[in-house]
Design a protein around this motif. Sequence first.
Motif, mmCIF file in Angstrom:
data_model
loop_
_atom_site.group_PDB
_atom_site.id
_atom_site.type_symbol
_atom_site.label_atom_id
_atom_site.label_comp_id
_atom_site.label_asym_id
_atom_site.label_seq_id
_atom_site.Cartn_x
_atom_site.Cartn_y
_atom_site.Cartn_z
ATOM 1 N N SER A 349 0.816 -1.225 0.000
ATOM 2 C CA SER A 349 0.000 0.000 0.000
ATOM 3 C C SER A 349 0.840 1.260 0.000
ATOM 4 O O SER A 349 0.400 2.319 -0.459
ATOM 5 C CB SER A 349 -0.912 0.007 1.236
ATOM 6 O OG SER A 349 -0.154 0.251 2.420
ATOM 7 N N GLY A 350 2.084 1.165 0.535
ATOM 8 C CA GLY A 350 2.900 2.360 0.731
ATOM 9 C C GLY A 350 2.494 3.081 1.998
ATOM 10 O O GLY A 350 1.378 2.911 2.524
ATOM 11 N N TYR A 351 3.418 3.891 2.530
ATOM 12 C CA TYR A 351 3.132 4.664 3.742
ATOM 13 C C TYR A 351 2.025 5.668 3.448
ATOM 14 O O TYR A 351 2.157 6.513 2.578
ATOM 15 C CB TYR A 351 4.398 5.375 4.218
ATOM 16 C CG TYR A 351 4.180 6.258 5.426
ATOM 17 C CD1 TYR A 351 4.216 5.721 6.710
ATOM 18 C CD2 TYR A 351 3.921 7.617 5.288
ATOM 19 C CE1 TYR A 351 4.006 6.516 7.824
ATOM 20 C CE2 TYR A 351 3.710 8.424 6.393
ATOM 21 C CZ TYR A 351 3.754 7.870 7.661
ATOM 22 O OH TYR A 351 3.533 8.670 8.767
ATOM 23 N N GLN A 352 0.914 5.558 4.153
ATOM 24 C CA GLN A 352 -0.252 6.427 3.956
ATOM 25 C C GLN A 352 -0.662 6.509 2.488
ATOM 26 O O GLN A 352 -1.082 7.551 1.991
ATOM 27 C CB GLN A 352 0.009 7.819 4.518
ATOM 28 C CG GLN A 352 0.140 7.850 6.027
ATOM 29 C CD GLN A 352 0.206 9.263 6.599
ATOM 30 O OE1 GLN A 352 0.393 10.241 5.880
ATOM 31 N NE2 GLN A 352 0.052 9.375 7.909
ATOM 32 N N GLY A 353 -0.530 5.371 1.785
ATOM 33 C CA GLY A 353 -0.990 5.307 0.403
ATOM 34 C C GLY A 353 -0.030 5.869 -0.619
ATOM 35 O O GLY A 353 -0.390 5.995 -1.800
ATOM 36 N N ALA A 354 1.209 6.193 -0.222
ATOM 37 C CA ALA A 354 2.195 6.733 -1.161
ATOM 38 C C ALA A 354 2.805 5.588 -1.962
ATOM 39 O O ALA A 354 3.508 4.750 -1.410
ATOM 40 C CB ALA A 354 3.274 7.512 -0.426
ATOM 41 N N ARG A 355 2.545 5.560 -3.244
ATOM 42 C CA ARG A 355 3.034 4.493 -4.101
ATOM 43 C C ARG A 355 3.686 5.104 -5.336
ATOM 44 O O ARG A 355 3.381 6.227 -5.712
ATOM 45 C CB ARG A 355 1.882 3.571 -4.510
ATOM 46 C CG ARG A 355 1.175 2.935 -3.320
ATOM 47 C CD ARG A 355 -0.056 2.153 -3.725
ATOM 48 N NE ARG A 355 0.308 0.928 -4.448
ATOM 49 C CZ ARG A 355 -0.594 0.160 -5.050
ATOM 50 N NH1 ARG A 355 -1.891 0.482 -5.033
ATOM 51 N NH2 ARG A 355 -0.209 -0.930 -5.671
ATOM 52 N N PRO A 356 4.619 4.359 -5.955
ATOM 53 C CA PRO A 356 4.984 2.982 -5.660
ATOM 54 C C PRO A 356 6.002 2.872 -4.534
ATOM 55 O O PRO A 356 6.679 3.840 -4.203
ATOM 56 C CB PRO A 356 5.600 2.515 -6.972
ATOM 57 C CG PRO A 356 6.252 3.751 -7.522
ATOM 58 C CD PRO A 356 5.320 4.867 -7.157
ATOM 59 N N VAL A 357 6.086 1.661 -3.978
ATOM 60 C CA VAL A 357 7.177 1.317 -3.068
ATOM 61 C C VAL A 357 8.331 0.841 -3.934
ATOM 62 O O VAL A 357 8.184 -0.080 -4.742
ATOM 63 C CB VAL A 357 6.740 0.221 -2.087
ATOM 64 C CG1 VAL A 357 7.943 -0.309 -1.305
ATOM 65 C CG2 VAL A 357 5.681 0.752 -1.136
ATOM 66 N N ARG A 358 9.477 1.487 -3.766
ATOM 67 C CA ARG A 358 10.627 1.203 -4.623
ATOM 68 C C ARG A 358 11.717 0.458 -3.856
ATOM 69 O O ARG A 358 12.009 0.784 -2.711
ATOM 70 C CB ARG A 358 11.205 2.498 -5.204
ATOM 71 C CG ARG A 358 10.321 3.163 -6.246
ATOM 72 C CD ARG A 358 11.005 4.387 -6.831
ATOM 73 N NE ARG A 358 10.312 4.899 -7.996
ATOM 74 C CZ ARG A 358 9.357 5.832 -7.972
ATOM 75 N NH1 ARG A 358 9.010 6.364 -6.823
ATOM 76 N NH2 ARG A 358 8.775 6.228 -9.086
ATOM 77 N N LEU A 359 12.325 -0.494 -4.542
ATOM 78 C CA LEU A 359 13.518 -1.187 -4.050
ATOM 79 C C LEU A 359 14.614 -0.976 -5.080
ATOM 80 O O LEU A 359 14.383 -1.148 -6.276
ATOM 81 C CB LEU A 359 13.244 -2.689 -3.871
ATOM 82 C CG LEU A 359 12.010 -3.071 -3.056
ATOM 83 C CD1 LEU A 359 11.861 -4.589 -3.014
ATOM 84 C CD2 LEU A 359 12.084 -2.504 -1.658
ATOM 85 N N GLY A 360 15.807 -0.609 -4.616
ATOM 86 C CA GLY A 360 16.841 -0.199 -5.545
ATOM 87 C C GLY A 360 16.635 1.270 -5.895
ATOM 88 O O GLY A 360 15.650 1.898 -5.493
ATOM 89 N N ASN A 361 17.570 1.829 -6.650
ATOM 90 C CA ASN A 361 17.472 3.246 -6.985
ATOM 91 C C ASN A 361 17.970 3.469 -8.408
ATOM 92 O O ASN A 361 19.153 3.286 -8.706
ATOM 93 C CB ASN A 361 18.285 4.086 -5.991
ATOM 94 C CG ASN A 361 17.904 5.548 -6.043
ATOM 95 O OD1 ASN A 361 17.946 6.166 -7.099
ATOM 96 N ND2 ASN A 361 17.530 6.099 -4.895
ATOM 97 N N GLY A 362 17.026 3.861 -9.276
ATOM 98 C CA GLY A 362 17.326 4.013 -10.692
ATOM 99 C C GLY A 362 18.311 5.109 -11.017
ATOM 100 O O GLY A 362 18.784 5.204 -12.152
#
Length: 621
Positions: A349-362
């Motif tokens: 869901s993300g913190y308080q609906g903040a999406r997307p949840v990212r893994l790694g850093n582009g």
Amino acid sequence: MDSNSPASPFPPIAQYAFLSDCHTGALVAPDGSVDWLCAPRFDSQSVFGSLLDRGAGYFRFAPYGINVPTSRAYDPGTNVLVTTWHTPSGWVEVRDALTMAKREGPDETTPHTRPPADDDAEHLLVRTATCLEGSVRIELVCDPAFDYGRTREPWVLDAGGHTADISGAGLSMRLHSDLALGVEGDALRGRHELAAGETVFCALSWGASLDGPTDAADAVARIAATRDFWRRWLSRALMPDHRLRPYVERSALVIKGLTYMPTGATVAALTTSLPETPGGERNWDYRYTWMRDSTFTLQALHYLRLDWEADEFMQFVADVEPDEDGALQIMYGIDGRRDLTETTRDELSGYQGARPVRLGNGAFDQKQNDVFGAVLDSILLHTRRSERLPARLWPIVKSQAECATAIWQQPDQGIWEARGKPQHYVSSKIMCWVAMDRAAQLAGIRGEPDLQAAWGATAQEIKDDILAHGLSDRGVLRQHYDTDALDASNLLAAHFGLLPGTDERLHASVLAIADELSEDGFVLRYRTDETDDGMSGKEGTFVICSFWLVSALMVVGEKQRALDLMERLLRIASPFGLYAEEFEVAAARHLGNIPQAFSHLALIEASARIILAERLEEMSL
């Protein structure tokens, strides 16, 4: 969030307490729940991920049926959390620590590439509860969800009912407790009514041996040893006897707590994907090491006389592998790995609906021309402090100077890693000037007069270009060569000495940022409606930029404005003295990943400038 919206199930970011064992860290919510823990390393998968999705695992050890404690604070001078609860029937104190102990042989869980210290992580989260008065029903709920909530596995309870094992996604863990344990669904549970003076414990282990405390006295002793470790470490730092000392001490503990002891790397923050814009898409994974942090890290560590940590970090920089052109990446994994490919976990869901949840850093493979200046300034700082230029660093000096010479005239993504069109960012030019200026000084130390002269000439060429193209008609440093928009990163001109503090162009640039790029006195990176950063949505004020402004105001002689801003910044610290990346002024809340190393490094620098100025004034009386 709308004022008529229901209360969020997510605690405010500033209400989380930070624990660390210098291998990983945890965040503890006000209700006694560990909502974030990645094991065995900072950048590993999460085991408890309720920070990003309320169904992604948690670990609570607190009074049953009571969610609001009376007080929460660190044991002074430590990263050990003490929470006091008042229930209808009594009082109880809970202590939480990721424990440290005397090293006994090699670490098989997270092997070291640096020489190990005398103390090291036990790979244990230890929690104790002591009834102070009356009686209190204590509850244990351990509900791990491996791989960021994707994998749930069953607990296997031992015959005695006081330890239980669980494995998932390649990680094995064991919970030890003197409470009688039982399994309910996916969760391991225990409950006990504590009498006055009684202490109980639980401990979660993910070390190679899965060992843990044998009883409550052992658990208490391990937390005490961890308390002593942090105080011994802090006592090695040179702390000024000054009103800013408590803030500098807490920031030092944060920076040490974000340091990955096996390699000497420092993560930018403990977390991933805590939003810069509430409910928005500006959510990034900060569990990596940025080269641009290096100069600020070295400056802070050397200022505090924490020379061992400074050398460890410098050795990490020396170990990392450059790109094919010899340039260092802008960031690396804490083990030095180069590939930080970004993915998303859309099921969270993300913190308080903040999406997307990212893994790694582009952003890891972006071209950001400021990286050369950060690395070379770090090496010069370290060389001056250690009074020698290590032979293994000289090739890095040459390669970074050559890279800066080759690319300083090219556009890039800038210090803020904008995902829009490359531009001729002024702050990137400033940092290329820093690269060549520091390289010339290092060549002088090395005894290379020809290189010193050549690199010094390039530094002057870059400076001339900045002053010719990087100033608006009113004599203020602009964000990039094709705009008159302001950018807080140009405060680095004061930090690194591009112009002297008496120069009117620097003075005008600092005041323009203070007056025009601020919200209620707190500084924005830039105005999102004036900058193509490739993202949507507004963002909060940046804590580091506000601390940079304090330092810059001191440089240009605006001491009272600097002191006033410093006091305001100190007042917005979390109840634990922590800072996230941003602060939303209108809602008076922290935004972004926490705790943010950059914010605390900038606090130390701003404090140092204030303290030095006041000491010099005292000497002139």
